[in-house]
Write a protein that holds these residues in place. Structure first.
Motif, PDB file in Angstrom:
ATOM      1  N   ILE A  53      32.734 -66.628 -37.437  1.00 10.16           N
ATOM      2  CA  ILE A  53      33.440 -67.602 -36.595  1.00 10.16           C
ATOM      3  C   ILE A  53      34.441 -66.885 -35.686  1.00 10.16           C
ATOM      4  O   ILE A  53      34.570 -67.226 -34.504  1.00 10.16           O
ATOM      5  N   ALA A  54      35.145 -65.876 -36.207  1.00  8.73           N
ATOM      6  CA  ALA A  54      36.096 -65.115 -35.386  1.00  8.73           C
ATOM      7  C   ALA A  54      35.364 -64.393 -34.253  1.00  8.73           C
ATOM      8  O   ALA A  54      35.865 -64.327 -33.126  1.00  8.73           O
ATOM      9  N   ALA A  55      34.168 -63.874 -34.541  1.00  7.76           N
ATOM     10  CA  ALA A  55      33.382 -63.220 -33.486  1.00  7.76           C
ATOM     11  C   ALA A  55      32.969 -64.219 -32.416  1.00  7.76           C
ATOM     12  O   ALA A  55      32.958 -63.887 -31.217  1.00  7.76           O
ATOM     13  N   SER A  56      32.649 -65.451 -32.812  1.00  5.50           N
ATOM     14  CA  SER A  56      32.291 -66.466 -31.807  1.00  5.50           C
ATOM     15  C   SER A  56      33.521 -66.850 -30.973  1.00  5.50           C
ATOM     16  O   SER A  56      33.396 -67.086 -29.767  1.00  5.50           O
ATOM     17  N   TYR A  57      34.716 -66.893 -31.579  1.00  2.51           N
ATOM     18  CA  TYR A  57      35.931 -67.159 -30.806  1.00  2.51           C
ATOM     19  C   TYR A  57      36.162 -66.059 -29.774  1.00  2.51           C
ATOM     20  O   TYR A  57      36.508 -66.331 -28.625  1.00  2.51           O
ATOM     21  N   ILE A  58      35.974 -64.822 -30.187  1.00  4.28           N
ATOM     22  CA  ILE A  58      36.181 -63.699 -29.266  1.00  4.28           C
ATOM     23  C   ILE A  58      35.144 -63.727 -28.147  1.00  4.28           C
ATOM     24  O   ILE A  58      35.463 -63.469 -26.983  1.00  4.28           O
ATOM     25  N   ALA A  59      33.897 -64.089 -28.481  1.00  3.49           N
ATOM     26  CA  ALA A  59      32.854 -64.191 -27.454  1.00  3.49           C
ATOM     27  C   ALA A  59      33.188 -65.295 -26.451  1.00  3.49           C
ATOM     28  O   ALA A  59      33.013 -65.112 -25.232  1.00  3.49           O
ATOM     29  N   LEU A  60      33.683 -66.425 -26.935  1.00  6.79           N
ATOM     30  CA  LEU A  60      34.084 -67.506 -26.030  1.00  6.79           C
ATOM     31  C   LEU A  60      35.266 -67.090 -25.168  1.00  6.79           C
ATOM     32  O   LEU A  60      35.325 -67.442 -23.987  1.00  6.79           O
ATOM     33  N   TYR A  61      36.203 -66.321 -25.713  1.00 11.22           N
ATOM     34  CA  TYR A  61      37.339 -65.842 -24.927  1.00 11.22           C
ATOM     35  C   TYR A  61      36.879 -64.874 -23.837  1.00 11.22           C
ATOM     36  O   TYR A  61      37.357 -64.938 -22.707  1.00 11.22           O
ATOM     37  N   ILE A  62      35.956 -63.990 -24.169  1.00 13.54           N
ATOM     38  CA  ILE A  62      35.428 -63.053 -23.165  1.00 13.54           C
ATOM     39  C   ILE A  62      34.706 -63.820 -22.062  1.00 13.54           C
ATOM     40  O   ILE A  62      34.850 -63.514 -20.872  1.00 13.54           O
ATOM     41  N   TYR A  63      33.947 -64.852 -22.431  1.00  9.59           N
ATOM     42  CA  TYR A  63      33.284 -65.681 -21.419  1.00  9.59           C
ATOM     43  C   TYR A  63      34.317 -66.386 -20.540  1.00  9.59           C
ATOM     44  O   TYR A  63      34.177 -66.431 -19.315  1.00  9.59           O
ATOM     45  N   PHE A  64      35.367 -66.923 -21.143  1.00 10.36           N
ATOM     46  CA  PHE A  64      36.448 -67.581 -20.403  1.00 10.36           C
ATOM     47  C   PHE A  64      37.109 -66.602 -19.431  1.00 10.36           C
ATOM     48  O   PHE A  64      37.377 -66.933 -18.278  1.00 10.36           O
TER      49      PHE A  64
END
Length: 166
Positions: A53-64
């Motif tokens: 889940i933390a990796a998905s948060y970081i991926a969403l932040y990079i996309y943002f």
């Protein structure tokens, strides 16, 4: 009619706004990560799910961050109205029709459009460089002159007089 298009996509114009967006996104991402960790520790669940889940948060932040950096911001005007696009979404344009404007007030770092309906729309320009703010305000004044719209230029008042002490 004086049509214009001011492209604000160079990095120096977008830098202050992007930095604020990235800091806000990082704080939200960190908050979600800490909340998820607290939930997983409370439930005594395995931490593999937390890392996923933390990796998905970081991926969403990079996309943002990528979308915020690649956004197209501009100011343009034509015979019908003026468009201010300062947001990261495509639908975040402020379109103001010239026919609905009664008066324009131009301040040090803002432009306020007073509509005939009694409402007003304020566009903040304080995050732009000084040269861009001056350019946008000059173009809006030229358009108001051309369209016959009354405008008021508010000067910055300096309160530098010291009080007399007795």
């Amino acid at each position: 009619m004086v049509n214009f298009y001011i492209d604000l996509n160079e990095y120096s114009s977008k830098k202050p706004r992007i930095i604020r967006l990235l800091i806000f996104g990082a704080i939200v991402c960190l908050g979600f990560t800490i909340t998820s960790l607290a939930i997983f520790l409370t439930l005594k669940s395995s931490l593999e799910w937390f890392f996923l889940i933390a990796a998905s948060y970081i991926a969403l932040y990079i996309y943002f961050a990528w979308v915020a950096f690649k956004t197209n911001i501009f100011v343009k005007a034509n015979d019908n109205g003026i468009v201010f696009k300062f947001g990261i979404r495509n639908g975040s344009k402020d379109y103001i029709l010239w026919d609905s404007i009664k008066k324009v007030k131009i301040g040090p770092a803002y432009i306020t459009f007073f509509k005939k309906s009694g409402r007003r729309k304020r566009v903040q320009l304080g995050w732009l460089t000084y040269s861009r703010v001056v350019e946008i305000k000059d173009k809006v004044v030229a358009l108001c002159d051309n369209k016959g719209i009354t405008y008021e230029v508010v000067d910055f008042i300096r309160y530098y007089k010291k009080k007399d002490r007795k």
